[in-house]
Design a protein around this motif. Structure first.
Motif, PDB file in Angstrom:
ATOM      1  N   ILE A 169      32.960 -35.713  63.330  1.00  0.00           N
ATOM      2  CA  ILE A 169      32.671 -37.024  63.911  1.00  0.00           C
ATOM      3  C   ILE A 169      32.789 -36.974  65.426  1.00  0.00           C
ATOM      4  CG2 ILE A 169      33.442 -39.428  64.036  1.00  0.00           C
ATOM      5  CD1 ILE A 169      34.424 -39.067  61.093  1.00  0.00           C
ATOM      6  N   PHE A 170      33.785 -36.274  65.927  1.00  0.00           N
ATOM      7  CA  PHE A 170      33.970 -36.128  67.370  1.00  0.00           C
ATOM      8  C   PHE A 170      32.733 -35.502  68.017  1.00  0.00           C
ATOM      9  CE2 PHE A 170      36.334 -33.507  70.778  1.00  0.00           C
ATOM     10  CZ  PHE A 170      36.163 -34.484  71.737  1.00  0.00           C
ATOM     11  N   TYR A 171      32.208 -34.445  67.420  1.00  0.00           N
ATOM     12  CA  TYR A 171      31.049 -33.783  67.999  1.00  0.00           C
ATOM     13  C   TYR A 171      29.757 -34.570  67.788  1.00  0.00           C
ATOM     14  CZ  TYR A 171      33.722 -29.884  69.634  1.00  0.00           C
ATOM     15  OH  TYR A 171      34.617 -29.119  70.340  1.00  0.00           O
ATOM     16  N   LEU A 172      29.718 -35.399  66.757  1.00  0.00           N
ATOM     17  CA  LEU A 172      28.595 -36.326  66.636  1.00  0.00           C
ATOM     18  C   LEU A 172      28.610 -37.328  67.791  1.00  0.00           C
ATOM     19  CD1 LEU A 172      28.449 -37.183  62.813  1.00  0.00           C
ATOM     20  CD2 LEU A 172      26.780 -35.857  64.139  1.00  0.00           C
ATOM     21  N   MET A 173      29.782 -37.855  68.112  1.00  0.00           N
ATOM     22  CA  MET A 173      29.874 -38.814  69.217  1.00  0.00           C
ATOM     23  C   MET A 173      29.459 -38.175  70.535  1.00  0.00           C
ATOM     24  SD  MET A 173      33.215 -41.191  68.390  1.00  0.00           S
ATOM     25  CE  MET A 173      34.393 -39.852  68.416  1.00  0.00           C
ATOM     26  N   LEU A 174      29.892 -36.944  70.760  1.00  0.00           N
ATOM     27  CA  LEU A 174      29.461 -36.248  71.972  1.00  0.00           C
ATOM     28  C   LEU A 174      27.944 -36.066  71.986  1.00  0.00           C
ATOM     29  CD1 LEU A 174      32.308 -33.596  72.105  1.00  0.00           C
ATOM     30  CD2 LEU A 174      31.772 -35.191  73.950  1.00  0.00           C
ATOM     31  N   SER A 175      27.389 -35.710  70.843  1.00  0.00           N
ATOM     32  CA  SER A 175      25.940 -35.510  70.737  1.00  0.00           C
ATOM     33  C   SER A 175      25.167 -36.803  70.931  1.00  0.00           C
ATOM     34  CB  SER A 175      25.590 -34.892  69.372  1.00  0.00           C
ATOM     35  OG  SER A 175      26.229 -33.641  69.200  1.00  0.00           O
ATOM     36  N   PHE A 176      25.798 -37.932  70.618  1.00  0.00           N
ATOM     37  CA  PHE A 176      25.141 -39.238  70.730  1.00  0.00           C
ATOM     38  C   PHE A 176      25.387 -39.902  72.085  1.00  0.00           C
ATOM     39  CE2 PHE A 176      25.541 -39.687  65.827  1.00  0.00           C
ATOM     40  CZ  PHE A 176      24.461 -38.852  65.662  1.00  0.00           C
ATOM     41  N   GLY A 177      25.830 -39.137  73.067  1.00  0.00           N
ATOM     42  CA  GLY A 177      25.935 -39.664  74.420  1.00  0.00           C
ATOM     43  C   GLY A 177      27.272 -40.264  74.796  1.00  0.00           C
ATOM     44  N   LEU A 178      28.349 -39.723  74.252  1.00  0.00           N
ATOM     45  CA  LEU A 178      29.682 -40.233  74.536  1.00  0.00           C
ATOM     46  C   LEU A 178      29.966 -40.305  76.040  1.00  0.00           C
ATOM     47  CD1 LEU A 178      32.527 -41.041  73.507  1.00  0.00           C
ATOM     48  CD2 LEU A 178      33.078 -38.602  73.417  1.00  0.00           C
ATOM     49  N   GLU A 179      29.504 -39.319  76.771  1.00  0.00           N
ATOM     50  CA  GLU A 179      29.796 -39.264  78.203  1.00  0.00           C
ATOM     51  C   GLU A 179      29.130 -40.400  78.982  1.00  0.00           C
ATOM     52  OE1 GLU A 179      29.951 -35.048  79.825  1.00  0.00           O
ATOM     53  OE2 GLU A 179      28.865 -34.736  77.943  1.00  0.00           O
ATOM     54  N   ASN A 180      28.064 -40.951  78.452  1.00  0.00           N
ATOM     55  CA  ASN A 180      27.335 -42.014  79.157  1.00  0.00           C
ATOM     56  C   ASN A 180      27.663 -43.408  78.644  1.00  0.00           C
ATOM     57  OD1 ASN A 180      25.857 -40.127  80.756  1.00  0.00           O
ATOM     58  ND2 ASN A 180      24.548 -39.732  78.980  1.00  0.00           N
ATOM     59  N   ASP A 181      27.905 -43.535  77.339  1.00  0.00           N
ATOM     60  CA  ASP A 181      28.153 -44.853  76.746  1.00  0.00           C
ATOM     61  C   ASP A 181      29.005 -44.659  75.497  1.00  0.00           C
ATOM     62  OD1 ASP A 181      28.088 -47.352  75.526  1.00  0.00           O
ATOM     63  OD2 ASP A 181      26.009 -47.743  76.082  1.00  0.00           O
ATOM     64  N   ALA A 182      30.304 -44.732  75.669  1.00  0.00           N
ATOM     65  CA  ALA A 182      31.232 -44.454  74.566  1.00  0.00           C
ATOM     66  C   ALA A 182      31.056 -45.445  73.420  1.00  0.00           C
ATOM     67  CB  ALA A 182      32.671 -44.493  75.069  1.00  0.00           C
TER      68      ALA A 182
END
Length: 258
Positions: A146-159
């Motif tokens: 789940i953590f790496y899905l969030m990173l893949s879905f643009g965590l750095e730009n829009d958490a």
């Protein structure tokens, strides 16, 4: 189910929360009161921010109550933002790489819950992890996935968007596989400056989550560290808690359960 805590505020020594309170995280690893599994002995981990932009990390497969190194480290490390987690496995192996928190660059992430019938959707969901993150994955847990899905879905730009999209993606995959077991997701994320904690489940039984703001600190926990129950505020189901570096606390609905 696991137990965890996160802290943001004036720097304190880690053992002041991990060991010292009557119902400290280490005490919860032996006798959790609000978890399906009262004993959380499948490893532990701490992650902390200091003067560098990336966090320190110490994880081990021993039970938290039986690791002298943890006691020594927690007694000597002082931090204004840290995570601590004690693990009760939901099916994946007991290994250092499967212990929380998970770290990537400036981020820390930890989780309590599980993807229902994870083995049926694991391959499909892993294929959605962006190549630039996939090679950094070390373990086999649904939490790290789940953590790496969030990173893949643009965590750095829009958490907020990344968290919502990860939840929706997991539930869509479960629906396609006719999985009726629940998805439970009580988790915490930090970029070294702010905290974001989520309490969510696809059924009506999300894992417990509380916070307390007192003076120059905010603590977010799976269950209260003491009996001063009036000082701990329960986070509502399907709610996301945001805590800024100046300790401003805000809440929003993260996702409506299906």
């Amino acid at each position: 189910m696991c137990r965890w805590l996160s802290y943001i505020g004036e720097p304190v020594y880690l053992d002041s929360l991990v060991f010292e309170p009557k119902h400290s995280l280490v005490a919860q690893s032996l006798h959790a009161e609000e978890a399906k599994t009262p004993t959380n002995g499948d490893g532990f981990g701490i992650g902390w921010y200091g003067h560098r932009s990336t966090p320190g990390l110490y994880r081990e497969i021993l039970p938290a109550w039986n690791d002298a190194n943890l006691q020594s480290i927690a007694h000597n490390i002082e931090s204004g933002l840290f995570f601590a987690h004690v693990r009760a496995s939901t099916g994946t192996g007991t290994s250092r790489s499967n212990c929380h928190p998970f770290a990537f660059d400036k981020y820390l992430f930890m989780h309590n819950g599980q993807i229902g019938d994870y083995k049926l959707v694991r391959r499909e969901l892993e294929a959605l992890i962006d190549d630039k993150y996939y090679c950094s994955r070390q373990g086999t847990t649904d939490s790290e996935l789940i953590f790496y899905l969030m990173l893949s879905f643009g965590l750095e730009n829009d958490a907020r968007r990344a968290i919502r999209k990860a939840i929706e993606t997991v539930e869509s995959a479960m629906h396609r596989h006719d999985i009726t077991a629940p998805f439970r997701f009580t988790a915490c994320l930090s970029d070294g400056e702010n905290l974001c904690a989520v309490r969510y489940a696809s059924d009506d039984k999300p894992p417990s989550l509380y916070y307390r703001k007192r003076g120059s600190q905010v603590i977010v926990v799976s269950e209260p560290l003491d009996t001063e129950s009036a000082s701990w505020i329960a986070v509502d189901p399907n709610q996301c808690l945001h805590i800024e570096r100046d300790l401003t606390v805000s809440k929003e609905m993260i996702h409506e359960a299906a």
